[in-house]
Design a protein around this motif. Structure first.
Motif, PDB file in Angstrom:
ATOM      1  N   PHE A 149      16.580  -6.898  -1.946  1.00  0.00           N
ATOM      2  CA  PHE A 149      16.325  -5.594  -2.736  1.00  0.00           C
ATOM      3  C   PHE A 149      16.265  -4.294  -2.156  1.00  0.00           C
ATOM      4  CE2 PHE A 149      15.931  -8.890  -6.094  1.00  0.00           C
ATOM      5  CZ  PHE A 149      16.594  -8.365  -7.091  1.00  0.00           C
ATOM      6  N   GLY A 150      15.840  -4.686  -0.846  1.00  0.00           N
ATOM      7  CA  GLY A 150      15.135  -3.436   0.021  1.00  0.00           C
ATOM      8  C   GLY A 150      13.772  -2.994  -0.099  1.00  0.00           C
ATOM      9  N   ILE A 151      13.100  -2.948   0.787  1.00  0.00           N
ATOM     10  CA  ILE A 151      11.579  -2.588   0.768  1.00  0.00           C
ATOM     11  C   ILE A 151      11.297  -1.746  -0.005  1.00  0.00           C
ATOM     12  CG2 ILE A 151      11.507  -1.394   2.980  1.00  0.00           C
ATOM     13  CD1 ILE A 151       8.828  -3.780   1.441  1.00  0.00           C
ATOM     14  N   ASP A 152      12.107  -0.454  -0.126  1.00  0.00           N
ATOM     15  CA  ASP A 152      11.780   0.743  -0.861  1.00  0.00           C
ATOM     16  C   ASP A 152      12.122   0.593  -2.190  1.00  0.00           C
ATOM     17  OD1 ASP A 152      11.213   2.040   1.554  1.00  0.00           O
ATOM     18  OD2 ASP A 152      13.156   2.939   1.924  1.00  0.00           O
ATOM     19  N   ASN A 153      12.733  -0.292  -2.685  1.00  0.00           N
ATOM     20  CA  ASN A 153      13.151  -0.737  -4.055  1.00  0.00           C
ATOM     21  C   ASN A 153      12.231  -1.669  -4.667  1.00  0.00           C
ATOM     22  OD1 ASN A 153      15.374   1.081  -4.277  1.00  0.00           O
ATOM     23  ND2 ASN A 153      16.761  -0.565  -3.081  1.00  0.00           N
ATOM     24  N   CYS A 154      11.232  -2.118  -3.850  1.00  0.00           N
ATOM     25  CA  CYS A 154      10.308  -3.329  -4.535  1.00  0.00           C
ATOM     26  C   CYS A 154       8.932  -2.595  -4.682  1.00  0.00           C
ATOM     27  CB  CYS A 154      10.098  -4.292  -3.529  1.00  0.00           C
ATOM     28  SG  CYS A 154      11.489  -5.379  -3.020  1.00  0.00           S
ATOM     29  N   PHE A 155       8.513  -2.789  -6.174  1.00  0.00           N
ATOM     30  CA  PHE A 155       7.100  -2.272  -6.585  1.00  0.00           C
ATOM     31  C   PHE A 155       6.270  -3.457  -6.362  1.00  0.00           C
ATOM     32  CE2 PHE A 155       3.664  -1.714  -9.513  1.00  0.00           C
ATOM     33  CZ  PHE A 155       3.527  -0.301  -9.402  1.00  0.00           C
ATOM     34  N   HIS A 156       5.225  -3.391  -5.556  1.00  0.00           N
ATOM     35  CA  HIS A 156       4.372  -4.452  -5.122  1.00  0.00           C
ATOM     36  C   HIS A 156       3.114  -4.343  -6.195  1.00  0.00           C
ATOM     37  CE1 HIS A 156       6.868  -5.254  -1.647  1.00  0.00           C
ATOM     38  NE2 HIS A 156       6.074  -6.565  -1.514  1.00  0.00           N
ATOM     39  N   ILE A 157       2.925  -5.376  -6.524  1.00  0.00           N
ATOM     40  CA  ILE A 157       1.555  -5.591  -7.685  1.00  0.00           C
ATOM     41  C   ILE A 157       0.647  -6.476  -7.045  1.00  0.00           C
ATOM     42  CG2 ILE A 157       3.016  -5.197  -9.649  1.00  0.00           C
ATOM     43  CD1 ILE A 157       2.988  -8.046 -10.683  1.00  0.00           C
TER      44      ILE A 157
END
Length: 304
Positions: free
Chosen positions: A231-239
Motif C-alpha cells: 500500500f505504501g507507508i504513507d498510505n497506511c494509518f497505523h493504529i
C-alpha cells in the motif's frame, strides 16, 4: 435471482446482509465466551444489552437506506447471537461461500434462507469439514485474496484461531487465478489487547489506495512489511493496541469515498476526512464489546 458480485472491499455497495441483535438470549457463562473481550465484559458485568445493540444496528441500517443499499436481515432465532453476519459466509466474485465456523454457531446460516434461496445453487460452496474459515479473515482485493490465519501447531488450543491453513489452500484451489496471500495473526484466548481475532481486527484496505493497520496483530514482521510495501507507508494509518482493542480497523466501506465508522474513533475519523473520505459516524461501542464491529456485522453480496 441475486447476481452476486464482490471483487474488493470498497466498490459501491448495492446489497448487504446486516446481522440482528434483538434476541441474543441471556449473558453467556464465562466458560462459553468465544473471545477474551466478551469474557472481560461478562466478568465486569458490562456485557451489552440487546436493546442498546439494536439501536446501534438500526443506525447502520439507516445509513444503508440513505445510500440506497438493499439490506437483508437474518430470520430471528430466539435467544441466539446473530450479530456477526460476516462470520457465517462471504462472497468472492459470484460465489457464496459458507464459512466453517464454531460448531455452536452453525444455526446462524439457516436463518439466511431468504438470501440463499435467491442464489444459483451451483454458486454456493461449502468447505471440507476440517478446513476452518470465517469471513472476518477473508478480504478479496482485486487480483489478491488476503487471508488471516494461524500457523502454530497449537492452533486447536486457541478458540480465537478461526481460519486454518487447510482453508487457505482450499481457497487457492477455488480461485486459481487469484493470489491468495496469507498472514499469521497473533492470538490470545485471555488478553483482548493481544488478540487479532480475525484479519479485519488488525488490518483493512479502504479507498484511495489507503489502509488501516495494526503492526502487532501480525506474528511475522515480513508479512506486515509486505502489506505496508503493497500500500505504501504513507498510505497506511497505523493504529495502536488500544485502537485495535476498540476495533478501529473494523470499519466498513460503502464506496471508495464513503466509510461507516464508530463515532468515538476521533483520531481515525479526523484522518479519514483529511484524506477526502466522507465519514458516516454511528454509535457501535456496545457491539464492540464482543470483539467485532462494523465489518463483522455486515456481509456484502453485491458491489459494482
Amino acid at each position: 435471482m441475486l447476481q452476486l458480485h464482490i471483487t474488493d472491499e470498497i466498490s459501491r455497495l448495492r446489497a448487504v446482509v446486516l446481522g440482528r441483535a434483538d434476541s441474543n438470549g441471556p449473558v453467556p457463562k464465562l466458560e462459553n465466551a468465544y473471545d477474551p473481550k466478551s469474557a472481560e465484559h461478562i466478568k465486569a458485568g458490562t456485557y451489552p444489552k440487546d436493546e442498546d445493540m439494536v439501536k446501534e444496528m438500526d443506525a447502520v441500517a439507516r445509513i444503508f437506506k440513505k445510500y440506497d443499499v438493499k439490506v437483508f436481515r437474518p430470520d430471528k432465532i430466539e435467544d441466539y447471537n446473530q450479530i456477526f453476519s460476516r462470520d457465517i459466509a462471504f462472497v468472492i466474485e459470484d460465489k457464496f461461500i459458507k464459512a466453517n465456523i464454531l460448531e455452536d454457531r452453525s444455526k446462524e446460516i439457516d436463518a439466511l434462507h431468504d438470501v440463499i434461496d435467491q442464489i444459483d445453487a451451483s454458486k454456493i460452496i461449502e468447505f471440507p469439514e476440517d478446513a476452518h474459515i470465517e469471513g472476518g479473515d477473508v478480504m478479496p482485493w482485486g487480483d489478491y485474496i488476503f487471508v488471516g490465519t494461524y500457523y502454530g501447531d497449537d492452533y486447536s488450543d486457541f478458540i480465537t484461531a478461526r481460519t486454518n491453513m487447510k482453508a487457505v489452500r482450499h481457497l487457492q484451489k477455488l480461485f486459481p487465478h487469484k493470489k491468495v496471500k496469507h498472514f499469521n495473526l497473533r492470538k490470545s484466548n485471555t488478553i483482548a489487547r493481544d488478540n487479532a481475532l480475525h484479519l479485519d481486527c488488525c488490518f483493512q484496505p479502504i479507498g484511495k489506495g489507503k489502509a488501516i493497520i495494526h503492526k502487532e496483530g501480525f506474528l511475522e514482521e515480513k508479512e506486515y512489511e509486505w502489506l505496508v510495501n503493497f500500500f505504501g507507508i504513507d498510505n497506511c494509518f497505523h493504529i495502536d493496541k488500544d485502537e485495535m482493542y476498540h476495533m478501529n480497523s473494523n470499519i466498513f466501506s460503502i464506496s471508495p469515498e464513503v466509510i461507516i465508522s464508530e463515532k468515538n474513533f476521533t483520531r481515525l475519523n479526523t484522518w479519514l476526512r483529511s484524506q477526502g473520505f466522507t465519514v458516516e459516524e454511528v454509535p457501535y461501542s456496545e457491539i464492540a464489546k464482543q470483539e467485532g464491529l462494523l465489518r463483522c456485522t455486515t456481509m456484502p453480496l453485491i458491489r459494482d
